[in-house]
Design an enzyme around this catalytic site. Structure first.
Site, PDB file in Angstrom:
ATOM      1  N   CYS A 181     -78.932  66.796  -8.912  1.00 16.35           N
ATOM      2  CA  CYS A 181     -77.882  67.450  -8.114  1.00 16.35           C
ATOM      3  C   CYS A 181     -78.458  67.897  -6.767  1.00 16.35           C
ATOM      4  O   CYS A 181     -78.883  67.071  -5.967  1.00 16.35           O
ATOM      5  CB  CYS A 181     -77.256  68.600  -8.903  1.00 16.35           C
ATOM      6  SG  CYS A 181     -75.676  69.157  -8.196  1.00 16.35           S
TER       7      CYS A 181
ATOM      8  N   HIS B 151     -75.125  65.706 -13.203  1.00 18.92           N
ATOM      9  CA  HIS B 151     -75.959  66.493 -14.115  1.00 18.92           C
ATOM     10  C   HIS B 151     -76.172  65.702 -15.402  1.00 18.92           C
ATOM     11  O   HIS B 151     -75.347  65.781 -16.322  1.00 18.92           O
ATOM     12  CB  HIS B 151     -75.295  67.839 -14.424  1.00 18.92           C
ATOM     13  CG  HIS B 151     -75.343  68.803 -13.289  1.00 18.92           C
ATOM     14  ND1 HIS B 151     -76.413  69.640 -13.075  1.00 18.92           N
ATOM     15  CD2 HIS B 151     -74.466  69.041 -12.285  1.00 18.92           C
ATOM     16  CE1 HIS B 151     -76.190  70.375 -11.988  1.00 18.92           C
ATOM     17  NE2 HIS B 151     -75.020  70.024 -11.491  1.00 18.92           N
TER      18      HIS B 151
ATOM     19  N   GLU C 251     -78.113  66.348 -17.727  1.00 14.83           N
ATOM     20  CA  GLU C 251     -78.284  67.293 -18.832  1.00 14.83           C
ATOM     21  C   GLU C 251     -76.951  67.783 -19.385  1.00 14.83           C
ATOM     22  O   GLU C 251     -76.895  68.377 -20.468  1.00 14.83           O
ATOM     23  CB  GLU C 251     -79.142  68.490 -18.384  1.00 14.83           C
ATOM     24  CG  GLU C 251     -78.455  69.530 -17.534  1.00 14.83           C
ATOM     25  CD  GLU C 251     -78.324  69.175 -16.054  1.00 14.83           C
ATOM     26  OE1 GLU C 251     -77.927  70.065 -15.271  1.00 14.83           O
ATOM     27  OE2 GLU C 251     -78.613  68.017 -15.680  1.00 14.83           O
TER      28      GLU C 251
END
Length: 196
Positions: free
Chosen positions: A76, A176, A178
């Site tokens: 990001c 993202h 994650e």
């Protein structure tokens, strides 16, 4: 050792947990001296580019990042900091990947860009292994890297922009991983498997 640079941003723990789910225990590093023992580095980031750059400068991270010859990936805002400059605060960034970051032209759409969008893989790279145009990832951002020769995957939200970039040992993901479920886990595993 996989190191996550502590930039003081909010997504460090979620990045750490995502790698732990892959069987890797990353070390969150707070001192530049810890970089030498790292095999790979993650540069996370959430927030304003100029604030994040100030943190990197005040923490003496610039030389350590510039001299690191093994894989580095920005996530990001971390990705944006690896580029040449950002119009968010009109600042020079780390200049590790060609191209500039500017505000998304979203037209009538809501800004920031927040939600799930498809990846469009432009050309093969170790980071995009196993990824197709059916795969979606999760974005939260209002600035983006302009598409150039370092772009390996794009997404469109108002305009097309770089979603995955890479140059030499440096890579970045605007979204993202994650927070992107199985697709994100595959992308993080791709980074772990990436050989320079």
């Amino acid at each position: 050792m996989l190191a996550i640079i502590d930039t003081g941003c909010a997504n460090i723990n979620s990045v750490r947990f995502a790698f732990e789910r892959l069987g890797v225990t990353p070390k969150v590093i707070t001192n530049v001296d810890q970089v030498q023992s790292a095999e790979r580095i993650i540069l996370p980031g959430v927030g304003h580019a100029s604030v994040a750059m100030d943190r990197l400068i005040s923490g003496n991270w610039l030389d350590a990042i510039n001299e690191f010859e093994r894989p580095i990936m920005g996530i990001c805002l971390g990705m944006q900091l690896l580029c040449e400059q950002s119009s968010e605060g009109n600042i020079k960034t780390l200049n590790k990947i060609k191209g500039n970051v500017s505000q998304l032209d979203v037209g009538q759409l809501t800004s920031p860009h927040m939600g799930w969008n498809n990846l469009n893989v432009l050309k093969p790279h170790a980071l995009t292994k196993g990824i197709t145009s059916e795969d979606q990832v999760y974005f939260v951002h209002s600035f983006a890297h302009q598409i150039n020769e370092c772009t390996f995957a794009t997404t469109k939200y108002g305009q097309s922009f770089s979603a995955i970039i890479a140059q030499d040992n440096i890579a970045g993901m605007q979204f993202h991983p994650e927070r992107s479920a199985k697709v994100g886990a595959r992308l993080l595993q791709n980074f772990l498997d990436w050989q320079i």
